[in-house]
Design an enzyme around this catalytic site. Structure first.
Site, short mmCIF file in Angstrom:
data_model
loop_
_atom_site.label_atom_id
_atom_site.label_comp_id
_atom_site.label_asym_id
_atom_site.label_seq_id
_atom_site.Cartn_x
_atom_site.Cartn_y
_atom_site.Cartn_z
N GLY A 87 21.71 -0.40 1.91
CA GLY A 87 22.30 -1.51 1.52
C GLY A 87 21.09 -2.53 1.32
O GLY A 87 21.17 -3.76 0.85
N HIS A 114 2.32 -3.62 -10.78
CA HIS A 114 3.51 -2.57 -10.38
C HIS A 114 4.17 -3.22 -9.25
O HIS A 114 3.43 -4.01 -8.34
CB HIS A 114 3.08 -1.36 -10.01
N HIS A 181 -5.09 3.49 -14.77
CA HIS A 181 -3.59 3.72 -14.16
C HIS A 181 -2.60 4.06 -15.21
O HIS A 181 -2.95 4.45 -16.13
CB HIS A 181 -3.68 2.62 -13.17
N ASP A 235 -6.15 5.09 -3.25
CA ASP A 235 -4.85 5.73 -3.46
C ASP A 235 -4.78 7.19 -3.03
O ASP A 235 -5.44 8.02 -3.32
CB ASP A 235 -4.71 5.54 -4.94
N HIS A 404 4.71 14.03 -19.85
CA HIS A 404 4.54 13.02 -18.85
C HIS A 404 3.37 13.40 -17.72
O HIS A 404 3.23 14.45 -17.64
CB HIS A 404 5.95 12.88 -17.74
N GLY A 407 0.35 8.47 -12.70
CA GLY A 407 -0.96 7.44 -12.67
C GLY A 407 -1.64 7.76 -11.47
O GLY A 407 -2.41 6.70 -11.25
N HIS A 408 -1.57 8.72 -10.81
CA HIS A 408 -2.33 8.88 -9.52
C HIS A 408 -3.04 10.01 -9.49
O HIS A 408 -2.50 11.25 -9.94
CB HIS A 408 -1.21 8.83 -8.24
N ASP A 486 17.55 -8.30 1.98
CA ASP A 486 19.01 -8.11 1.72
C ASP A 486 19.42 -9.07 1.06
O ASP A 486 19.96 -10.10 1.75
CB ASP A 486 19.71 -7.91 3.28
ZN LIG Z 1 0.79 1.32 -9.49
#
Ligand SMILES: [Zn+2]
Length: 601
Positions: A87, A114, A181, A235, A404, A407-408, A486
């Site tokens: 939730g 992002h 990226h 990353d 596909h 991006g990493h 929340d």
């Molecule tokens: Zn990213």
């Protein structure tokens, strides 16, 4: 007639919540309250690095860099809810350490647009004293646009920088470089400290051909040649995967061929965060003389921004609305749609459910799902594919064709990046612990000493001391408890509410209603029981019968042995609920939320 049991705590009608979960259930709750960090010594003759988010999971990225005088923050993302907090909308990095040192904060630097890098900004910037924010153009516009959803907040002081630019912030020289990226204007950051440079790469991968970095990449990374890099942070999302990731240009070529060679309408489902790919697909469609329809709020928003910034170069009239689709033959149409993850409100999902106003699937449509499946979404994606294929669409997805790529960077790709940057210390970030460890192993394999590779947890205080020659991990942590958003409220407590939601979602609820005769203290009738998501009542008659008997006995033991007006109503409910909770646990091994309602008439 209603009676009160005591004049202090009136016994009211209705559903009273009175329940303390057993100690075992409480232990499952994260330690939200943390001790104040008083014993952390200030950093001297070195650099302090604190990953505040993004190193014990995916998302909520934030890292702080501190010197004697200044603090710089890189990224302020959120992560989406997970099972530990049902939730909850978002989880933010904990910024308490920074708030206590607000006077030292000179800048927030954002690597790319992002949400796991910018999503927390509206929530954390006021607490950080709204410091200047540095980033590249597209990211700046995306942040500004998102900030419009928070009109009560002070305007952000955003300063646009460019790759290869060096700026001075306070006494720190900060330099930027471009990285590949999935969104334009992604960048890495270089802090030029007296002890050597600190490099934060952000999220990244490489453009390459069969494992050979492209000319552009080689040129970008040439800046690190002969650079004295003290420490690199990078990353880790895909570094446990061997080899190189599928280069994006191959994905684009494949999608281009599909668009070129397919008769009928093409519908491409993708993440709106894959902005670079979306731009390229629109450009390819335009060169083939096709019209493009964008469906889905987040995707429309992003395309509007790149169009506005001139980053999308297509003839006027290429983009049309869903309503205009009917004016063109099917094989002249490419639709870009959200919902490839089977997300309930995504455009593609609504088309699959036949509830989309303008996007109706017809025989002859080809649907390209240009995204991987996020773990946990397998079933909804399955359903999506089924629904679409039942309506006659042909489906192409990443398991059958290279449509596909992530991006990493994969492991060997990342190794190339390590070789270019060649740091003395390495801190893997962005990922779960096992991903960080895999990334750490890359640095070790390059020959870095074990004590120079630090796999961090959130809040770990890593001091590069003695002029940057040694890494020292402070025994104290910066506060790192998850901060939840929340609805509109934000807190690091909320534990009761989340605990309830978790119990409700796992074991349902169990309500019993007891009517006590205020003259005699006995029950007027057998207790009523209502339950949801707990057990199938029809098949649990024995359980319910025993439950009723226990409730009746438990209440009457108290109410018939002393005058009603002397009984504390809350305590009575508490006692009965606890007994019932224990009984249900024993019988069913479940912990439903137990709600007692006791009325005196
Ligand atoms: Zn990213």
């Amino acid at each position: 007639m209603n009676k009160t049991f005591t004049n202090k705590k009136p016994f009211t009608r209705g559903y009273h919540r009175e329940y303390t979960p057993p100690a075992e259930a409480q232990k499952k709750i994260l330690p939200f309250k943390e001790k104040v960090t008083l014993h952390i010594p200030e950093i001297k003759n070195g650099i302090r690095i604190i990953p505040l988010g993004g190193v014990e999971g995916i998302g909520a990225n934030m890292t702080a860099f501190e010197t004697e005088r200044d603090i710089f923050i890189v990224d302020a993302g959120f992560s989406f809810k997970d099972e530990s907090a049902p939730g909850v909308d978002y989880i933010l990095p904990n910024t308490k350490y920074l708030e206590e040192r607000k006077h030292k904060i000179r800048a927030v630097l954002i690597t790319h647009g992002h949400l796991d890098h910018i999503g927390a900004l509206p929530y954390v910037m006021p607490g950080l004293g709204n410091p200047p924010l540095y980033t590249r153009l597209l990211t700046a516009v995306m942040i500004k646009k998102r900030q419009e959803e928070f009109p009560h907040l002070d305007a952000l002081d955003i300063r646009v920088v460019e790759k290869n630019q060096t700026i001075e912030i306070g006494e720190m020289k900060v330099r930027f470089f471009s990285v590949t990226h999935t969104i334009p204007d992604a960048m890495g950051i270089i802090f030029e400290t007296p002890y050597g440079n600190i490099v934060h790469t952000g999220d990244l991968k490489l453009e390459h051909e069969d494992g050979k970095a492209s000319e552009t990449e080689i040129k970008e990374y040439a800046i690190f040649k002969d650079m004295n890099v003290l420490c690199m942070l990078s990353d880790s999302t895909n570094t446990e995967r061997p080899g190189f990731s599928i280069p994006e240009h191959r994905v684009i070529d494949n999608i281009g061929n599909i668009i070129r060679n397919t008769k009928g309408r093409i519908i491409l489902g993708a993440f709106s965060s894959q902005l670079e790919r979306l731009v390229k697909v629109i450009e390819i469609a335009a060169t083939l003389g096709k019209k493009v329809v964008v469906e889905g709020r987040s995707m429309k928003g992003h395309i509007e921004i790149v169009e506005h910034l001139g980053m999308l170069k297509v003839p006027r009239g290429t983009l049309i609305t869903g309503d205009e689709m009917g004016n063109h033959p099917a094989d002249r149409i490419v639709v870009l749609a959200t919902g490839a993850q089977g997300d309930e409100f995504g455009a593609l999902m609504r088309a699959g459910n036949k509830t989309h106003r303008t996007l109706k699937i017809v025989k002859g449509d080809t649907i390209v799902l240009s995204s991987s499946i996020i773990p946990g979404n397998e079933r909804s994606v399955q359903k999506l594919k089924d629904n679409l294929s039942k309506q006659g669409a042909k489906i192409i997805h990443y398991q059958v064709s290279d449509v596909h790529s992530s991006g990493h960077a994969n492991g060997d790709e990342m190794r190339w990046i390590h070789d270019q940057i060649n740091p003395r210390f390495f801190i893997p970030i962005h990922g779960y612990h096992y991903m960080l460890t895999a990334h750490g192993n890359i640095a070790l394999a390059r020959g870095l000493a074990k004590e120079n590779v630090i796999v961090p947890d959130n809040g770990m205080i890593i001091d590069l001391i003695e002029g940057g020659t040694k890494a020292y991990i402070q025994p104290e942590r910066a506060p790192s408890a998850k901060v939840m958003v929340d609805g509109s409220s934000m807190s690091d407590v909320q534990d009761m509410v989340i605990k309830d939601r978790r119990m409700l979602s796992e074991d349902g609820m169990f309500v019993f209603v007891v009517v006590v005769d205020s003259q005699t203290g006995t029950l007027k009738k057998s207790p009523d029981i209502i339950s949801r998501g707990f057990v199938y009542l029809k098949e649990s008659q024995d359980l319910l019968r025993t439950a009723r008997t226990i409730i009746k006995k438990c209440v009457e033991d108290i109410t018939t042995n002393q005058p009603l007006h002397t009984i504390d109503g809350d305590q009575l409910k508490h006692a009965v609920a606890e007994t019932m909770s224990r009984f249900l646990m024993q019988k069913t091994a479940k912990h439903p939320v137990v709600i007692p309602v006791i009325l005196a008439v």
